[in-house]
Design a protein around this motif. Structure first.
Motif, PDB file in Angstrom:
ATOM      1  N   GLY A  88       0.832  -1.272  -0.135  1.00 30.86           N
ATOM      2  CA  GLY A  88       0.023  -0.014  -0.095  1.00 30.86           C
ATOM      3  C   GLY A  88       0.840   1.146  -0.066  1.00 30.86           C
ATOM      4  N   ALA A  89       0.128   2.336   0.258  1.00 32.55           N
ATOM      5  CA  ALA A  89       0.792   3.684   0.015  1.00 32.55           C
ATOM      6  C   ALA A  89       1.782   3.490   1.527  1.00 32.55           C
ATOM      7  N   LEU A  90       1.539   3.131   2.418  1.00 27.32           N
ATOM      8  CA  LEU A  90       2.116   3.239   3.850  1.00 27.32           C
ATOM      9  C   LEU A  90       2.709   1.947   4.094  1.00 27.32           C
ATOM     10  N   ASP A  91       3.830   1.929   4.987  1.00 26.33           N
ATOM     11  CA  ASP A  91       4.445   0.753   5.463  1.00 26.33           C
ATOM     12  C   ASP A  91       3.665   0.333   6.538  1.00 26.33           C
ATOM     13  N   TYR A  92       3.815  -0.960   7.169  1.00 26.52           N
ATOM     14  CA  TYR A  92       3.575  -1.462   8.318  1.00 26.52           C
ATOM     15  C   TYR A  92       4.434  -1.157   9.233  1.00 26.52           C
ATOM     16  N   VAL A  93       3.800  -0.974  10.396  1.00 30.23           N
ATOM     17  CA  VAL A  93       4.802  -0.598  11.663  1.00 30.23           C
ATOM     18  C   VAL A  93       4.499  -1.623  12.593  1.00 30.23           C
ATOM     19  N   LEU A 101       8.825  -0.429  16.860  1.00 35.47           N
ATOM     20  CA  LEU A 101      10.247  -0.983  16.421  1.00 35.47           C
ATOM     21  C   LEU A 101      10.677  -0.339  15.133  1.00 35.47           C
ATOM     22  N   GLY A 102       9.797  -0.096  14.090  1.00 35.73           N
ATOM     23  CA  GLY A 102      10.398   0.319  12.926  1.00 35.73           C
ATOM     24  C   GLY A 102       9.295  -0.188  11.859  1.00 35.73           C
ATOM     25  N   ARG A 103       9.926   0.120  10.545  1.00 36.43           N
ATOM     26  CA  ARG A 103       8.845  -0.260   9.470  1.00 36.43           C
ATOM     27  C   ARG A 103       9.166  -1.531   8.889  1.00 36.43           C
ATOM     28  N   GLY A 104       7.962  -2.462   8.683  1.00 33.82           N
ATOM     29  CA  GLY A 104       8.167  -3.865   8.444  1.00 33.82           C
ATOM     30  C   GLY A 104       8.542  -4.074   6.851  1.00 33.82           C
ATOM     31  N   LEU A 105       9.449  -4.605   6.641  1.00 31.43           N
ATOM     32  CA  LEU A 105       9.697  -4.945   5.259  1.00 31.43           C
ATOM     33  C   LEU A 105       9.148  -6.208   5.057  1.00 31.43           C
ATOM     34  N   VAL A 129       3.599  -8.677  20.535  1.00 32.48           N
ATOM     35  CA  VAL A 129       4.091  -8.403  19.298  1.00 32.48           C
ATOM     36  C   VAL A 129       2.873  -7.767  18.411  1.00 32.48           C
ATOM     37  N   SER A 130       2.832  -6.862  17.832  1.00 32.49           N
ATOM     38  CA  SER A 130       1.618  -6.452  16.984  1.00 32.49           C
ATOM     39  C   SER A 130       2.217  -5.388  15.855  1.00 32.49           C
ATOM     40  N   TYR A 131       1.267  -5.313  14.854  1.00 32.83           N
ATOM     41  CA  TYR A 131       1.742  -4.488  13.693  1.00 32.83           C
ATOM     42  C   TYR A 131       0.438  -3.418  13.362  1.00 32.83           C
ATOM     43  N   GLN A 132       0.581  -2.199  12.733  1.00 32.09           N
ATOM     44  CA  GLN A 132      -0.527  -1.334  12.503  1.00 32.09           C
ATOM     45  C   GLN A 132       0.009  -0.721  11.098  1.00 32.09           C
ATOM     46  N   GLY A 134      -0.883   2.551   8.883  1.00 29.70           N
ATOM     47  CA  GLY A 134      -1.571   3.932   8.812  1.00 29.70           C
ATOM     48  C   GLY A 134      -1.804   4.093  10.380  1.00 29.70           C
ATOM     49  N   HIS A 135      -3.286   4.636  10.413  1.00 29.88           N
ATOM     50  CA  HIS A 135      -3.768   5.105  11.665  1.00 29.88           C
ATOM     51  C   HIS A 135      -4.945   3.959  12.024  1.00 29.88           C
ATOM     52  N   GLU A 136      -4.805   2.727  11.528  1.00 32.39           N
ATOM     53  CA  GLU A 136      -5.690   1.610  11.947  1.00 32.39           C
ATOM     54  C   GLU A 136      -5.251   1.143  13.093  1.00 32.39           C
ATOM     55  N   ALA A 137      -6.334   0.362  13.759  1.00 37.08           N
ATOM     56  CA  ALA A 137      -5.714  -0.188  15.209  1.00 37.08           C
ATOM     57  C   ALA A 137      -4.961  -1.279  14.898  1.00 37.08           C
ATOM     58  N   PRO A 138      -4.045  -1.191  15.899  1.00 39.03           N
ATOM     59  CA  PRO A 138      -2.911  -2.446  15.950  1.00 39.03           C
ATOM     60  C   PRO A 138      -3.434  -3.777  15.911  1.00 39.03           C
ATOM     61  N   VAL A 139      -2.852  -4.685  15.206  1.00 45.01           N
ATOM     62  CA  VAL A 139      -3.216  -6.074  15.185  1.00 45.01           C
ATOM     63  C   VAL A 139      -2.258  -6.964  15.953  1.00 45.01           C
ATOM     64  N   THR A 140      -2.816  -7.388  17.043  1.00 44.49           N
ATOM     65  CA  THR A 140      -1.893  -8.274  18.065  1.00 44.49           C
ATOM     66  C   THR A 140      -1.704  -9.776  17.343  1.00 44.49           C
TER      67      THR A 140
END
Length: 150
Positions: A88-93, A101-105, A129-132, A134-140
């Motif tokens: 997508g236009a944004l990276d996963y965090v 921690l950083g941007r997921g590759l 550990v979770s990922y997010q 944009g401004h969506e809620a983090p996914v555990t």
């Protein structure tokens, strides 16, 4: 009538695998930004493509291992989060106990996001550990268990 077919973003016109695109990172990213700076290119390439290294922690859909980077004397700790990701236009965090921690590759098949762990991050038993995106809620994804799989 001509029919056009979309090509996988991970292959060129010959079918050869190409790096998965991700949002550009401005020089100095991390300054005034909640994310640590993006790793330099050789580290990012190793984090994204290196074979499995020494396992430091694991969990359901999670793996922390050490991977060698040719330009560095010390290995880099890599956190791999399994899942179904989209370009997508944004990276996963990627987050550890809610801390970025950083941007997921993204992996070639979009089935994992990988991040180099900052040097100051301490792995803790049970850390979430979770990922997010944009401004969506983090996914555990799950909790860490220190050490390799038993």
């Amino acid at each position: 009538m001509t029919t056009l077919y979309a090509q996988s973003p991970s292959a060129d016109e010959t079918g050869a695998a190409q790096p998965i695109p991700h949002a550009p990172v401005a020089p100095g990213a991390g300054a005034g930004d909640p994310l640590p700076p993006a790793p330099e290119a050789p580290v990012a390439a190793s984090v994204q493509t290196a074979p499995a290294g020494k396992v430091l922690a694991h969990g359901k859909g999670l793996l922390v291992d050490e991977v060698a980077v040719a330009e560095r004397a010390k290995p880099v700790r890599r956190l791999t989060v399994s899942g179904s990701f989209q370009v997508g236009a944004l990276d996963y965090v990627v987050l550890l106990d809610g801390k970025p921690l950083g941007r997921g590759l993204l992996a070639e098949h979009l089935d994992a996001a990988k991040v180099a762990l900052p040097a100051d991050i301490e792995l803790k038993q049970g850390a979430t550990v979770s990922y997010q995106y944009g401004h969506e809620a983090p996914v555990t994804v799950g909790a860490l268990t220190l050490g390799g799989p038993r």
